[in-house]
Each structure stands twice: as C-alpha cells, then as structure tokens.
Design a protein around this motif. Sequence first.
Motif, PDB file in Angstrom:
ATOM      1  N   LEU A 353       0.829  -1.215   0.000  1.00  0.00           N
ATOM      2  CA  LEU A 353       0.000   0.000   0.000  1.00  0.00           C
ATOM      3  C   LEU A 353       0.858   1.259   0.000  1.00  0.00           C
ATOM      4  N   ILE A 354       1.910   1.264   0.802  1.00  0.00           N
ATOM      5  CA  ILE A 354       2.785   2.443   0.846  1.00  0.00           C
ATOM      6  C   ILE A 354       3.402   2.691  -0.521  1.00  0.00           C
ATOM      7  N   ALA A 355       3.846   1.622  -1.178  1.00  0.00           N
ATOM      8  CA  ALA A 355       4.432   1.785  -2.512  1.00  0.00           C
ATOM      9  C   ALA A 355       3.402   2.293  -3.516  1.00  0.00           C
ATOM     10  N   VAL A 356       2.144   1.858  -3.342  1.00  0.00           N
ATOM     11  CA  VAL A 356       1.091   2.286  -4.263  1.00  0.00           C
ATOM     12  C   VAL A 356       0.750   3.762  -4.080  1.00  0.00           C
ATOM     13  N   VAL A 357       0.747   4.252  -2.810  1.00  0.00           N
ATOM     14  CA  VAL A 357       0.299   5.633  -2.572  1.00  0.00           C
ATOM     15  C   VAL A 357       1.435   6.650  -2.636  1.00  0.00           C
ATOM     16  N   ILE A 358       2.682   6.205  -2.637  1.00  0.00           N
ATOM     17  CA  ILE A 358       3.795   7.164  -2.720  1.00  0.00           C
ATOM     18  C   ILE A 358       3.642   8.091  -3.936  1.00  0.00           C
ATOM     19  N   PRO A 359       3.274   7.570  -5.128  1.00  0.00           N
ATOM     20  CA  PRO A 359       3.115   8.491  -6.268  1.00  0.00           C
ATOM     21  C   PRO A 359       2.017   9.534  -6.078  1.00  0.00           C
ATOM     22  N   LEU A 360       1.088   9.308  -5.141  1.00  0.00           N
ATOM     23  CA  LEU A 360       0.057  10.324  -4.897  1.00  0.00           C
ATOM     24  C   LEU A 360       0.662  11.607  -4.335  1.00  0.00           C
ATOM     25  N   VAL A 361       1.768  11.478  -3.609  1.00  0.00           N
ATOM     26  CA  VAL A 361       2.463  12.663  -3.086  1.00  0.00           C
ATOM     27  C   VAL A 361       3.376  13.156  -4.206  1.00  0.00           C
ATOM     28  N   ASP A 362       2.786  13.893  -5.136  1.00  0.00           N
ATOM     29  CA  ASP A 362       3.452  14.238  -6.398  1.00  0.00           C
ATOM     30  C   ASP A 362       4.117  15.617  -6.286  1.00  0.00           C
ATOM     31  N   VAL A 363       5.364  15.603  -5.846  1.00  0.00           N
ATOM     32  CA  VAL A 363       6.094  16.861  -5.659  1.00  0.00           C
ATOM     33  C   VAL A 363       6.306  17.568  -6.998  1.00  0.00           C
ATOM     34  N   ARG A 364       6.559  16.800  -8.036  1.00  0.00           N
ATOM     35  CA  ARG A 364       6.785  17.412  -9.360  1.00  0.00           C
ATOM     36  C   ARG A 364       5.535  18.127  -9.866  1.00  0.00           C
ATOM     37  N   ALA A 365       4.369  17.554  -9.566  1.00  0.00           N
ATOM     38  CA  ALA A 365       3.126  18.228  -9.973  1.00  0.00           C
ATOM     39  C   ALA A 365       2.988  19.571  -9.262  1.00  0.00           C
ATOM     40  N   PHE A 366       3.342  19.613  -7.970  1.00  0.00           N
ATOM     41  CA  PHE A 366       3.294  20.885  -7.246  1.00  0.00           C
ATOM     42  C   PHE A 366       4.267  21.892  -7.860  1.00  0.00           C
ATOM     43  N   ARG A 367       5.426  21.416  -8.291  1.00  0.00           N
ATOM     44  CA  ARG A 367       6.399  22.320  -8.915  1.00  0.00           C
ATOM     45  C   ARG A 367       5.844  22.886 -10.222  1.00  0.00           C
ATOM     46  N   ARG A 368       5.178  22.029 -11.014  1.00  0.00           N
ATOM     47  CA  ARG A 368       4.598  22.505 -12.277  1.00  0.00           C
ATOM     48  C   ARG A 368       3.471  23.503 -12.024  1.00  0.00           C
ATOM     49  N   ILE A 369       2.660  23.234 -10.990  1.00  0.00           N
ATOM     50  CA  ILE A 369       1.579  24.172 -10.658  1.00  0.00           C
ATOM     51  C   ILE A 369       2.158  25.516 -10.235  1.00  0.00           C
ATOM     52  N   TRP A 370       3.225  25.485  -9.435  1.00  0.00           N
ATOM     53  CA  TRP A 370       3.885  26.730  -9.002  1.00  0.00           C
ATOM     54  C   TRP A 370       4.392  27.523 -10.194  1.00  0.00           C
ATOM     55  N   GLN A 371       4.978  26.815 -11.162  1.00  0.00           N
ATOM     56  CA  GLN A 371       5.514  27.493 -12.344  1.00  0.00           C
ATOM     57  C   GLN A 371       4.394  28.041 -13.228  1.00  0.00           C
ATOM     58  N   GLY A 372       3.247  27.357 -13.217  1.00  0.00           N
ATOM     59  CA  GLY A 372       2.148  27.793 -14.072  1.00  0.00           C
ATOM     60  C   GLY A 372       1.363  28.964 -13.502  1.00  0.00           C
ATOM     61  N   ARG A 373       0.936  28.853 -12.246  1.00  0.00           N
ATOM     62  CA  ARG A 373       0.145  29.918 -11.638  1.00  0.00           C
ATOM     63  C   ARG A 373       0.285  29.826 -10.121  1.00  0.00           C
ATOM     64  N   ARG A 374       0.798  30.875  -9.493  1.00  0.00           N
ATOM     65  CA  ARG A 374       1.057  30.838  -8.056  1.00  0.00           C
ATOM     66  C   ARG A 374      -0.239  30.698  -7.245  1.00  0.00           C
ATOM     67  N   SER A 375      -1.308  31.323  -7.720  1.00  0.00           N
ATOM     68  CA  SER A 375      -2.560  31.258  -6.958  1.00  0.00           C
ATOM     69  C   SER A 375      -3.089  29.827  -6.920  1.00  0.00           C
ATOM     70  N   GLU A 376      -2.931  29.077  -8.017  1.00  0.00           N
ATOM     71  CA  GLU A 376      -3.386  27.683  -8.032  1.00  0.00           C
ATOM     72  C   GLU A 376      -2.514  26.820  -7.127  1.00  0.00           C
ATOM     73  N   PHE A 377      -1.240  27.171  -7.011  1.00  0.00           N
ATOM     74  CA  PHE A 377      -0.360  26.457  -6.088  1.00  0.00           C
ATOM     75  C   PHE A 377      -0.844  26.636  -4.653  1.00  0.00           C
ATOM     76  N   LEU A 378      -1.221  27.851  -4.300  1.00  0.00           N
ATOM     77  CA  LEU A 378      -1.731  28.109  -2.952  1.00  0.00           C
ATOM     78  C   LEU A 378      -3.041  27.360  -2.714  1.00  0.00           C
ATOM     79  N   VAL A 379      -3.875  27.255  -3.748  1.00  0.00           N
ATOM     80  CA  VAL A 379      -5.118  26.504  -3.621  1.00  0.00           C
ATOM     81  C   VAL A 379      -4.817  25.022  -3.401  1.00  0.00           C
TER      82      VAL A 379
END
Length: 563
Positions: A353-379
């Motif tokens: 289960l831990i191995a399955v859910v680790i990809p849910l904590v998607d740090v790279r997705a947060f980085r892309r959101i930050w680069q795209g729009r700061r307000s969406e990152f805060l949301v």
Amino acid sequence: MRKSAKPTRRARGYMAHEALAGATIAAVGVPLGIGYAEIAGLPPATGLYAALLPVVAYALLGGAARRIVVGPDAGLAALLGATVLPLAEGDPDRAVELALLTALVAGAALLVVRLFRGGVVAELVSLPVLTGYLTAVGLTVLAGQLGALLGIPVDTDSFFEELRSLLESLADANPASAAVGCGALVAMLALRQRLPRLPGALLVAVAGGVVVWALDLDEHGVALVGDVPPGLPALSLPSFDGADLVAVFPGALAIALLAFVDTALMGRAFGARTDEAPDTNRDALGLGVAQAAAAVSGGLPVSASAARSALAAAAGVQSRWAALFSVAAMCIVLVALTDVVSHLPLPVVAAILIAVVIPLVDVRAFRRIWQGRRSEFLVALAAVAGALIAGLLWGVLFAVALSLLDALRRAAVPPDAVVGRVEGRRDWPDVRAARDAASPPGVLVYRFDGALFFANAERFQRGVTALALRGGRRPTWFVLDASGIVDVDYTAAQMLQRLAASLGEQGVRLVVADLTEPARERLRASGVEDALDRGSIFPTVDDAVDAFVRSSRVEGSAPRGGT
C-alpha cells in the motif's frame, strides 16, 4: 476450410490474451483489495468482494475507455473509513453495514447524475485541487500504514496524532515485522523502478508470505491477514434506518464525487492513448450501478483503479473481456485459495500500500503548478491542509468548495487590456506588450476577455470609468472590444446601460465592437442594445475606429482629448 480456421485461431489467441491479462489483474488485486479494506478498517473480504459484481457492472455499462478496470482505491477506502468507523463505535459488524449503506447511497447519487446528464459534475474539481487532495490521501495512508509496517499498534484516526504516536512508539517496533515490512517495501520500489511491467504487488506478496511461513515469523509477532471466509458473497441489501441514512449521507456524496472525478480523469488519460472519446454520463451510470453492486455483495465502493488499469494497458488489453476474466479469476481465489490469502503478512500488505500511494504525493506536480500559476499552487496547498486538518471526509468537500471559489475568482477577474493599432498588423495588441501600439487621438480601445456577469460587473464599471475619466485629456469615444465577452447576464447588461449614460454625461461615448452573437442576443433581449446611441455597435474594432475618424473629419474639427 483453411480460411475459416484462421479467424477461429485468431479469436482463440485473442481470448487467451485477454484471459491471461484478467488473471494478472486479479492476482495483483488480491493484496491490494486486502490492503484497501485495511485502510477502511473493514474485514479483508470486503476488498476482495469489490472485485466481483462491481467490476462486471462497470465493464458492461461504464465509459468508453476499454482499459479502465474499477476496484477499491486508497482515497475511497480512507474516505469510507473516515465516514463509518466513528459511527460504528468499535462494532465491526455495524461498520460493515454502514459501509455497504454508504456504497448504496453513493450509487444512487451517481445514478441521479446520469439521470440528469450531469457529467459536468466531474469538472467541479480542478487538477490543482485534486492534486492537493490526493497528496493528503497519500500522506494519510502512509501515516496509517507505517504502524502495520513496523509492528506498532496505532489507534487513532487523526493524521497528526498518528504521526505523534508513531514517533513516540518507535522503540516498541517489532523487529521481525519491521524487517519483513521494510524488505517488502524495498522490493516493491525496486521492481517498480527496474521491472515496471512485472506484477510487483503479487510477487512481493507471495515472496513475503513464503518467508514468514518458512521462518515461522508469525510466532515472533508478525501479524497475518487472518480468516477470509471461503466462497462467494451472499447477495442482500444492507439494513438501515433513517438515522443511519442521514449519518452516512455526506460521506456517500463525497465518495460519489471523488469516484466520479477520478474515473473521468483516468478515462481521459487512458482513452487518449487509444483515441476513445470520454463519456462522463456513461461513467456515472456504470459507477452508480457498480456502487450498488458493491452494496448488495458486501464490497467496498469502487472507482477507476490506477493499478489495475495500468496493468491492463501494459498487457495490451483490447476489450472489457479482460475485466470479466479478472472476475472469474477472483472467484477461483475466493472458492479455493482463501486459506493461502489468510496467511499474507500484514507488514507486506502495508508495504504494498505504501508503494502504491507514494506516487500520490506528487512533488513534481506541485512544482509545475507553481511554475504555471502561483494562486493555483496556494489553492493546492490549501486542499492538502484542509484534508489533513479537517479529515478526508470534509477535506473532499473543502476541495470542491476551493475549486468553485477559485473558478469564480478567476471568472470575476478575467484578462483585460487597453489595446492599440500597430502598422502592418491586423490585430490590436496590448499597449503594455507592444510599445508602438496606439489608437487615433480621441479614442481609447479596451478589450475584456471573459463572461461579464454579476461577480465582475461592478469591477468592470469602476475600471472603465477610471480609464475613460482619468486625469488629463479624455477620449471622445470609448471603444469596448467585446470579441472576448462570451456572455452577459442581466446584472451586467443593466450595468452597461448605466455606464453608457454616465459616460455620456461626461462627454464620452461608449461604443461596442465585435460582439459575439450570444452576448449581442443577451443585450438585445434586455433592452441595452436599444438604449445605446444609434450607431454605437460596430462589427469590428477597425470599423469603430474608422467611423470615429470619419465623423471627426465631417465635423471639421479635431476631436477632444486623446490617448
């Protein structure tokens, strides 16, 4: 005769391929199903039963993406546990009954969505908010399974309390459980990295079970799954009363929404690979019947399963037959192999289960959101915080509210700009981006891109008034480039009428150019078109500006003001 034999051999090969893929999906689904039942705090069998009738229902009635296979999911399981465990007050039989009732209500909600063709509901949650919520789910499952991985008993539902309890109890970890669990986790991560096409969950579960059996580690404190009743589930409606229905209703709606959104997003992702158009209304039907099937057959609620669907895609599944074959294989497991399943070590299940859910904590997705729009990152961060602090049940509703508020905020403040004409160009660029952009003296051209409605009408009026009547020389004509105004509601239409009158009193004429047909129809129906000065609506901005220049020449004097 030889020609007729070829299609038969081809058909047999095709069905054999689908059957093998289905058996693989079922084999991987055994440890996953048990693990998701563990997350929900329910008996292991509920996770296995969810891979029977619900899968058949979605395979026959679900959306267009044929590689989507439904099943229990970490987010749904955690949400289900947050809904029913506090209500059950430690009674396992009551927890099961409430879980089945929750699935039934969630199915009814999805069928209502289908009845009213409300597939747009799947778009109520933005990707940044969903990313934040799933990150919270991943963190919650990680915190909940670390105890089982290390052999530490943890008896709390709060994320932060679980972390505190784990840190305080690390010295009490069972060495055998920690060794088996950590070894299984390393093996799962290594297989995913090195050999992603192999059924890692199945291989790790079998290997872990063999190690625990061979070394008698259950005698040293390694917990096992325990009894799984042999045979297929009996079919019956869950018993309930009105108070139970009211108690599970918010959680059921949250489960329905999360399952619907998750399936719609996954359907788009997998359907794009095979040019299959998504059909969210059909998804609502398939999911609704699947939840009802789970309720009457003793299973967990289901949504599109990332693990099962990824296996189907990797195996090159071409039809829903693979999902149906997976049901047949799971029936064999439940009839003949429950004794083997009952000896699966819980630390190994936790590692999977831990191995399955680790990809849910998607740090790279947060980085892309930050680069795209700061307000969406805060949301997205707010969605994480809301789910962790308030709990997953209220977290998903908080996530929906955040999505709607963010959408309303952006709709209320759409892009706008003062634009000008550039020699050699046909468009009218933003004067801030094109320094040589300008309009003739006496004209100011303003573009507004978005719906003009109650939430931004007053702001629009203030902004236009400030531009038109700002200090210094004022324009004679204020040209509104309406090419980007896709809609005008009644509030905004009345505002335009008042704006035209107030500007006219100051010697500034409001002119509208390039109206979209929907916006023009709204202005005509509300009487605003007639209220504007005759000749104040032009097909294009160029036509409006050219008309101003011609009228200035006819009057024989230079117009007042300028830009």
